[in-house]
Design an enzyme around this catalytic site. Structure first.
Site, PDB file in Angstrom:
ATOM      1  N   SER A   1      50.867  21.466  -2.548  1.00 35.60           N
ATOM      2  CA  SER A   1      51.839  20.572  -3.180  1.00 35.60           C
ATOM      3  C   SER A   1      52.840  21.396  -3.973  1.00 35.60           C
ATOM      4  CB  SER A   1      51.111  19.602  -4.124  1.00 35.60           C
ATOM      5  OG  SER A   1      52.012  18.900  -4.952  1.00 35.60           O
TER       6      SER A   1
ATOM      7  N   TYR B   1      45.741  19.670 -11.855  1.00 30.56           N
ATOM      8  CA  TYR B   1      46.117  19.447 -10.455  1.00 30.56           C
ATOM      9  C   TYR B   1      46.919  20.636  -9.943  1.00 30.56           C
ATOM     10  CZ  TYR B   1      48.179  17.197  -6.320  1.00 30.56           C
ATOM     11  OH  TYR B   1      48.584  16.887  -5.042  1.00 30.56           O
TER      12      TYR B   1
END
Length: 313
Positions: free
Chosen positions: A155, A181
């Site tokens: 990501s 994350y």
């Protein structure tokens, strides 16, 4: 730099048009939802035998039945896999029989409340990195049987920061869910850098990608207001825009099937092409620390030591 001619608007089925994966076997983690479904659809359309690895077997079976009907490919199966459970991951790898040509490490969790797994690990790192690390190493003999590609869905959140090796699991620092994350997504990229060094001679390659900003079940831990704020901060509303799941799966298929990636590892792709280095001030490109060979080697060592200590206990 690898350029493919694909771009933001490309859909997964566009990438596999004319691609023949007959006789090839693939595993897609998280293949029962979001871009995982479209990844399975494209691989099956190209003729691959695809295993949907999912926590929810019933959901996986529903997706498999739907895609068998849609693609005409009856070689779509479902197997239980909970990446947050090392026992589940090891059982999946142990039960796999025969060669594996494509391993799509697609599943993940994002921005979860602070949670520890039974091993004491922070949930996002445990799921997004340790789960896939254990799975990939557990499938090593199957992957090297004929040479294989491993695809790690990362990501642009990796730009939020590198792996904090001094406190991966937030034992001493305040938990920040986006930071957590981000470091797990950086780990996805670093994994491929070191794998290329260790496994290149075995014919196994590993690369990472940014699928794009997509509205999927991955955002289930966000309120609608938080989701809109993340889209705004990422620039997706004005620059990157929001992709459909079909478009979001396209770069995965590029990394999995393009002949241009033959023999290459440690790369990071976005919008169907190899990403440029991030220059700061923009939410695109790949951070230098995510492709740092020293950090990649350290992550591998820490991962092995962590999993070895678990086995010893």
């Amino acid at each position: 730099m690898i350029t493919t001619g694909y771009g933001f608007e490309t859909a997964a089925l566009d990438v596999v048009e004319g691609v023949d994966l007959t006789g090839r076997r693939a595993v897609v983690t998280g293949g029962a939802s979001g871009i995982g479904v479209e990844t399975v659809r494209a691989l099956a359309t190209a003729g691959a035998a695809v295993t949907i690895a999912a926590r929810d077997i019933d959901a996986g079976q529903r997706v498999a039945s739907s895609l068998i009907a849609a693609t005409g490919n009856k070689k779509i199966s479902v197997a239980k896999l909970d990446l947050a459970s090392q026992a589940s991951v090891k059982a999946f790898a142990r039960n796999w029989d025969g060669p594996l040509h494509l391993l799509i490490n697609n599943a993940g969790v994002m921005a979860t409340p602070f949670t520890r797994t039974p091993e004491g690990w922070e949930l996002q790192f445990a799921t997004n990195h340790f789960g896939h690390f254990t799975l990939t190493l557990g499938l090593f003999n199957s992957l090297r049987a004929e040479g294989a590609r491993v695809v790690n869905v990362s990501s642009s959140a990796h730009l939020m920061g590198s792996v904090d090796f001094d406190d991966i699991h937030y034992a001493h620092r305040p938990y920040e869910r986006w930071e957590a994350y981000g470091q797990s997504k950086t780990a996805n990229v670093l994994f491929g850098v070191e794998a290329g060094k260790r496994w290149g001679a075995e014919g196994i390659t590993m690369n990472a990608l940014m699928p794009g900003s997509i509205a999927t079940n991955l955002q289930r831990h966000l309120t609608p207001e938080e989701l809109q704020e993340r889209i705004r901060l990422s620039g997706a509303a004005t620059k990157r825009r929001v992709k459909t799941p079909e478009q979001g799966a396209a770069t995965t298929l590029v990394v999995a099937t393009s002949p241009l990636l033959e023999g290459l590892s440690g790369k990071y792709f976005e919008d169907g092409n190899e990403a440029l280095p991030n220059t700061g001030g923009v939410i695109s490109g790949v951070a230098p620390y995510a492709q740092d060979p020293e950090a990649a080697a350290r992550l591998w060592k820490v991962s092995e030591e962590t999993l070895f200590s678990l086995k010893a206990a």
